[in-house]
Design a protein around this motif. Sequence first.
Motif, PDB file in Angstrom:
ATOM      1  N   GLU A  30       0.839  -1.194   0.000  1.00  0.00           N
ATOM      2  CA  GLU A  30       0.000   0.000   0.000  1.00  0.00           C
ATOM      3  C   GLU A  30       0.877   1.248   0.000  1.00  0.00           C
ATOM      4  N   PHE A  31       0.510   2.233  -0.805  1.00  0.00           N
ATOM      5  CA  PHE A  31       1.250   3.484  -0.866  1.00  0.00           C
ATOM      6  C   PHE A  31       1.293   4.138   0.511  1.00  0.00           C
ATOM      7  N   THR A  32       2.472   4.672   0.878  1.00  0.00           N
ATOM      8  CA  THR A  32       2.582   5.402   2.140  1.00  0.00           C
ATOM      9  C   THR A  32       2.954   6.866   1.920  1.00  0.00           C
ATOM     10  N   ASP A  33       4.014   7.129   1.131  1.00  0.00           N
ATOM     11  CA  ASP A  33       4.362   8.530   0.895  1.00  0.00           C
ATOM     12  C   ASP A  33       5.372   8.673  -0.246  1.00  0.00           C
ATOM     13  N   ILE A  75      -5.330   9.533  -6.755  1.00  0.00           N
ATOM     14  CA  ILE A  75      -6.388   8.530  -6.903  1.00  0.00           C
ATOM     15  C   ILE A  75      -5.770   7.147  -7.092  1.00  0.00           C
ATOM     16  N   TYR A  76      -4.664   7.068  -7.812  1.00  0.00           N
ATOM     17  CA  TYR A  76      -3.918   5.801  -7.900  1.00  0.00           C
ATOM     18  C   TYR A  76      -3.594   5.291  -6.495  1.00  0.00           C
ATOM     19  N   SER A  77      -3.023   6.184  -5.681  1.00  0.00           N
ATOM     20  CA  SER A  77      -2.626   5.778  -4.332  1.00  0.00           C
ATOM     21  C   SER A  77      -3.830   5.348  -3.511  1.00  0.00           C
ATOM     22  N   VAL A 129      -7.620  12.005  -0.545  1.00  0.00           N
ATOM     23  CA  VAL A 129      -7.391  13.431  -0.253  1.00  0.00           C
ATOM     24  C   VAL A 129      -6.261  13.650   0.736  1.00  0.00           C
ATOM     25  N   THR A 130      -5.806  12.578   1.404  1.00  0.00           N
ATOM     26  CA  THR A 130      -4.669  12.726   2.318  1.00  0.00           C
ATOM     27  C   THR A 130      -3.335  12.565   1.610  1.00  0.00           C
ATOM     28  N   ILE A 131      -3.363  12.101   0.363  1.00  0.00           N
ATOM     29  CA  ILE A 131      -2.137  11.866  -0.383  1.00  0.00           C
ATOM     30  C   ILE A 131      -1.506  13.205  -0.763  1.00  0.00           C
ATOM     31  N   GLU A 132      -0.198  13.302  -0.609  1.00  0.00           N
ATOM     32  CA  GLU A 132       0.529  14.535  -0.907  1.00  0.00           C
ATOM     33  C   GLU A 132       0.229  15.069  -2.298  1.00  0.00           C
TER      34      GLU A 132
END
Length: 364
Positions: A136-139, A256-258, A330-333
């Motif tokens: 899962e994507f983190t940052d 959106i990918y993340s 929406v929390t993704i950078e």
Amino acid sequence: MKVTVGPAQYVRKSGLLSEIGLYIEKFGKKAVLIGGNISREIVETKLREGMANMGITLEQSLWYGGEASRTNVNDLVEKLNRVDYDVIIAAGGGKALDTVKAVAHHVNKPLAAIPTIAATCAATTPIWITYSDEGEFTDISRDSKVPDIVLVDADVILQSPVRYLIAGIGDTLAKWFETKTSVKKAAPNARNQTAIAIAGQLYETMLNIGKQSVVSMEEKRMTSELEDMIDAVILISGSVSGYGGDDCRTAGAHAIYSGLTIFPEVHETYHGEIVAFGILAMLCMEGEEEKEIEDLISYYQEVNLPYTLQQMNVTKLSEAQWKELGEVSVTIEDMANMPFDVTPDMVVAAVKQADSIGKKMLVK
């Protein structure tokens, strides 16, 4: 101002691995190879032979761990502390290269990158996309080293599965759509305007050569269109971020990918394939005309990119899952690079609209 544009040198050539020692010797006589299992199988024999011709030894060959995670970076740093070596060679796709870029940063050693697929611009960028051990994507992490040299053996790329190139097309398309969106928040300057110009030309090039480059990969036949697409995906797309810096970063499509990576069923879909769908959703979020989105989907159909959730193995989402998708996205950078505030409801509505338009195009 500090800008990292890309690698000091980029070389693409058929049969490059056989003469790789010519490029590695300036970094030292002892090398370590880190990469994916399949990638190391593909390159290691020729790599050893090519370096031996110049008196360079391969001290270790290590698997990168399977995910671009902090755990794997730390494990590799610990292993390298027990090895005597001068230069790191990274081989593989985006996650492998990103992992090794982080490792090279922490051990402060020269880095040569050998992308074995043309699926992302990871080989030419100074950042690394960090995931959990479960994928899962983190940052977006910046403790990363841009490779000192990128070595692309065109024969290796040609023999890779065509789907990787298709994913690379999806990821590279985002450079235009996200750059022209994210730059709206910045004051115009020489760097970001140059980045926009490069992204625009890159987009036009991809529209012109996309279908033929995919056909060339399917037929295992090197053509000028395929050569251009390899350079577009690996090198030129990375230079957009290099020149544009923080003004021209990834935006809604990558966010959106993340967000979609929270669903295990999507993990069999490649990064660039999911990003391609993310572009459609971002365009919906921006209120673009449906005709523009349909035209882009027509191109997706030519190159076989996904344009519905079902094509990415997402067949049904509960209300709770839709809510989670919106809240995570929406929390993704990347989402902060949109020129307006984005809410979870806006994400959900955009994804549903993109999927609806895509479904209508399935029968066309």
